[in-house]
Enzyme design. Structure first.
Site, mmCIF file in Angstrom:
data_model
loop_
_atom_site.group_PDB
_atom_site.id
_atom_site.type_symbol
_atom_site.label_atom_id
_atom_site.label_comp_id
_atom_site.label_asym_id
_atom_site.label_seq_id
_atom_site.Cartn_x
_atom_site.Cartn_y
_atom_site.Cartn_z
ATOM 1 N N CYS A 35 0.843 -1.200 0.000
ATOM 2 C CA CYS A 35 0.000 0.000 0.000
ATOM 3 C C CYS A 35 0.874 1.244 0.000
ATOM 4 O O CYS A 35 2.067 1.185 0.292
ATOM 5 C CB CYS A 35 -0.850 0.059 1.247
ATOM 6 S SG CYS A 35 -1.706 -1.453 1.550
ATOM 7 N N HIS A 179 -3.489 -11.825 5.000
ATOM 8 C CA HIS A 179 -3.522 -10.646 5.859
ATOM 9 C C HIS A 179 -4.856 -10.425 6.572
ATOM 10 O O HIS A 179 -5.070 -9.360 7.145
ATOM 11 C CB HIS A 179 -3.149 -9.374 5.065
ATOM 12 C CG HIS A 179 -1.772 -9.429 4.482
ATOM 13 N ND1 HIS A 179 -1.512 -9.198 3.160
ATOM 14 C CD2 HIS A 179 -0.590 -9.726 5.052
ATOM 15 C CE1 HIS A 179 -0.214 -9.342 2.927
ATOM 16 N NE2 HIS A 179 0.364 -9.670 4.061
ATOM 17 N N ASP A 271 2.954 -9.797 9.362
ATOM 18 C CA ASP A 271 3.722 -9.901 8.116
ATOM 19 C C ASP A 271 4.741 -8.764 8.030
ATOM 20 O O ASP A 271 5.835 -8.958 7.510
ATOM 21 C CB ASP A 271 2.759 -9.846 6.923
ATOM 22 C CG ASP A 271 3.349 -10.522 5.697
ATOM 23 O OD1 ASP A 271 4.120 -11.487 5.866
ATOM 24 O OD2 ASP A 271 3.032 -10.099 4.576
#
Ligand code: ADP
Ligand code: SF4
Length: 694
Positions: A35, A179, A271
């Site tokens: 992102c 996720h 993560d």
């Protein structure tokens, strides 16, 4: 900056092409989806950012998540959308930018299911079961259990999005199941999927939807695009969650169906752990052996910045492709630097997650190490190129913290004669001090990269142990002076809760973070730490105090420890660590006084007071600029012409204390803008304003 010496043959393996179904990546450097807080709002900025990664040598450059349908969107967060044809011109700009430099373009198609509150579209979210939306903000919205028609619709929507992605030029198309952000993971999860039909119950049933969607995608686009599956292999909550043994079964069931497996930990906070909580390659244990369950290539991450660590992943048979998000943000030219034998020019990620905070605050990505990140398009900043100097100004930079070091480095690159004067023996300023605190060692890379680059530039002279006075500065004979003299922590309790100084009585030792960083520890055992800063410093010092055998009571006016670290995905890790260390945590209270062996706190809602015993009070509150030199020079303004000075500028914490990222950015910006006309009445950056509909 170093003359190319050529590639070390040890790293040849990293430059081997790898076949991914119908496409081939030129090397093993794989920028996994990440992102950037810009997404659909800033399409040209995103395209430029991705194009620069391709230019820097990445074999594959992926987008962030792209929402496939308006019935699943994660407003207020800003990602990409591929809802219909209207979204395609923006995406085409990105694929063109990536292809221009010979990389493959990947897109992470996403249907967020019970992670999408649909605040914008106002559609009822879909999920495997009737369950509340699982967002960071606990939106008061529930997903409804999908029926067979919903499942058929979802499969069609995903297929349509894949076709659109192919048509706009994507070479790798993701089926996203990671996720905690994707409906396919929600179906896989025994906790979220309580269905009793053929999509629930046994693992074979829970995998069914994922299998169907992979098959749909391969059927739709597989002739020309690779189909990747991004899979959560461990949710790190034990056997109740997806865990390695289960991931092995999933991969075993699907084995060669996709063209590529992208293996991740779930959620995102696991993560993308910061360097405080996980070192380079920390995911290895979770993915070792999974590659052996498929004949298809496997990509995984681990905040890899060292080519040796990357090579080991390949030669040990753990990964085929080296996945990087943060290392590619800190240094978009990481692959090229390895290719050219310029390892000491690599700007290594420090693992601070300032980049993540851009996404979490819906603002353009920023990076502590790479000040050009997010500025590639709007300011035209390139991470490796900077315009030659516009004039022959000689510059004195005072203070060698992150702001001063970056200003000196970038000014030096432009060709200016630079003098960098530092009061202490050590370069690095706050980074030098903070890197010695528990868990922050990697932050020293902010200093190390810059000092290494400065050492290579003959036009930068560095003076240590040179605390300059106004007279010293006036005597230097330079036209431009940059004051990057930093800041210090307040000793009076002023921050967010108290705007007025507090008065403390005798009997409780008062300390600030500067005292601890200078090596002074509280004398007594019982220490109250008052954190009205809400970032990392309070919790890091709590760890430091516990390590020194102190009993720590952590008081915060917020409702959780280190509240702002939600934005760096650290909050849960931090609070857990403090609890495990035995730190007593008191929330929603502010320190209101101290003396006579006691600290007084008040409830932030009712102002009701309470006292507890304490030998010392550590104030992690606000900071004040170290700007005495600036004011002395302003007072001597009349002497500037004789001294040849035309310009004195404060940057970084000396202007207004903020993050290390902000200090590096300030130094860089000063260097870029020296010799240009300042733009202050209109925005000094490009922006894309939405086109009006007819
Ligand atoms: P920033 O984050 O803005 O870079 P830092 O606090 O990290 O600020 O760094 C400021 C640096 O400036 C410190 O290393 C400090 O020792 C140095 N410094 C402060 N005042 C002077 C001075 N008068 N002369 C030289 N160096 C100074
Ligand atoms: Fe790495 Fe920090 Fe930059 Fe993110 S912001 S890429 S974690 S240095």
């Amino acid at each position: 900056m170093t003359a190319a010496t050529g590639r070390d043959p040890r790293y040849d393996v990293l430059f081997e092409p790898v076949r991914l179904g119908p496409v081939t990546t030129r090397n093993r450097f794989y920028q996994v989806p990440h992102c950037n807080g810009m997404g659909y709002r800033d399409p040209s900025a995103v395209a430029r950012l991705r194009g620069i990664k391709a230019e820097g040598g990445w074999g594959v450059v992926c987008t962030e998540q792209a929402e496939i349908h308006h019935t699943s969107e994660i407003t207020p967060f800003i990602e990409l959308r591929i809802w219909d044809e209207a979204d395609l011109p923006a995406l085409a700009r990105t694929t063109a930018a990536i292809h221009e430099h010979g990389a493959l373009a990947g897109i992470e198609l996403a249907y967020n299911g019970m992670n999408g509150p649909n605040l914008m579209s106002r559609e009822v979210p879909l999920g495997p079961s009737h369950l509340p939306i699982a967002t960071f903000t606990a939106d008061p919205v529930q997903a409804r259990a999908m029926d067979k028609t919903d499942i058929a619709n979802l499969r069609r929507w995903h297929r349509n999005a894949a076709l659109r992605a192919r048509d706009v030029g994507f070479d790798i198309i993701y089926v996203y199941a990671a996720h905690g952000f994707s409906i396919f993971q929600h179906f896989l999860s025994r906790r979220a999927n309580t269905r009793s039909d053929e999509y629930g119950g046994s693992l074979k049933n829970r995998v069914r939807l994922l299998r169907e969607v992979i098959e749909d995608t391969v059927e739709a686009v597989g002739a020309t695009s690779a189909v990747a599956v991004r899979l959560a292999v461990d949710e790190m909550i034990g056997p109740a969650g997806i865990h390695k043994a289960e991931a092995e079964e999933v991969i075993g069931l699907l084995a060669d169906l996709p063209d590529l497996w992208d293996l991740t930990l779930s959620g995102w906070e696991n993560d993308s752990r910061t360097s405080r909580f996980a070192g380079e390659g920390a995911e290895e244990a979770f993915v070792t052996g999974l590659k052996q369950l498929t004949s298809k290539p496997v990509v995984g991450v681990g905040r890899f910045t060292s080519p040796d660590a990357m090579v080991r992943q390949v030669t040990k048979g753990v990964l085929d492709l080296i996945g990087c998000a943060r290392p590619s943000i800190a240094d978009p030219f990481l692959p090229n630097k390895i290719a050219e034998g310029r390892l000491d020019d690599i700007r290594e990620c420090i693992g601070c997650n300032m980049c993540v905070s851009g996404d979490m605050t819906m603002s353009p990505i920023r990076c502590t190490q790479n000040p050009t990140m997010g500025e590639e398009w709007r300011r035209g900043w390139h991470p490796e190129r900077i315009a030659p100097k516009a004039n022959d100004a000689r510059v004195l930079v005072v203070g060698a913290g992150p702001a001063g070091l970056e200003a000196a480095r970038a000014l030096g690159l432009r060709g200016h004669d630079v003098t960098l004067a530092e009061a202490t023996r050590d370069l690095g300023g706050r980074v030098h001090r903070e890197a010695r605190l528990p868990g922050l060692a990697a932050w020293g890379r902010v200093r190390d990269y810059r000092v290494g680059q400065i050492d290579k530039l003959a036009n930068i002279a560095v003076f240590r142990e040179s605390r300059l006075t106004a007279d010293d500065v006036l005597g230097f004979g330079v036209s431009h002076v940059v004051l990057a003299t930093g800041s210090h922590w307040r000793r009076d309790g002023v921050a967010r809760f108290h705007l007025e100084p507090m008065a403390f009585s005798e009997g409780v030792e008062i300390l600030t973070p500067d005292d601890l960083m200078a090596g002074r520890l509280p004398m007594g055992e019982a220490v109250t730490l008052y954190d009205d800063d809400h970032y990392y410093m309070g919790s890091v010092l709590a760890e430091r105090l516990v390590a020194a055998g102190k009993r720590v009571t952590f008081v915060t006016p917020a409702s959780e420890v280190a509240n702002w670290t939600q934005a760096t995905l650290e909050q849960g890790h931090i609070q857990r660590r403090l609890l495990e260390l035995g730190v007593e945590i008191i929330t929603a209270r502010a320190v209101s006084g101290a003396g006579g062996g006691e600290v007084e706190t008040i409830c932030t809602y009712t102002a009701r007071p309470r006292r507890h015993a304490a030998d010392a009070l550590l104030l992690v509150t606000a900071r004040l600029p170290d700007d005495a030199l600036y004011h002395a020079l302003m007072a001597a303004h009349a002497d500037w012409p004789t001294a040849g000075i035309t310009n004195i500028t404060r940057i970084g914490d000396a202007l207004a204390p903020a993050t290390i990222a902000a200090a590096v950015y300030a130094g860089h910006r000063f260097a870029r803008e020296l010799g240009t006309e300042p733009v202050i009445d209109t925005p000094p950056f490009l922006r894309e304003v939405a086109a009006l509909a007819d």
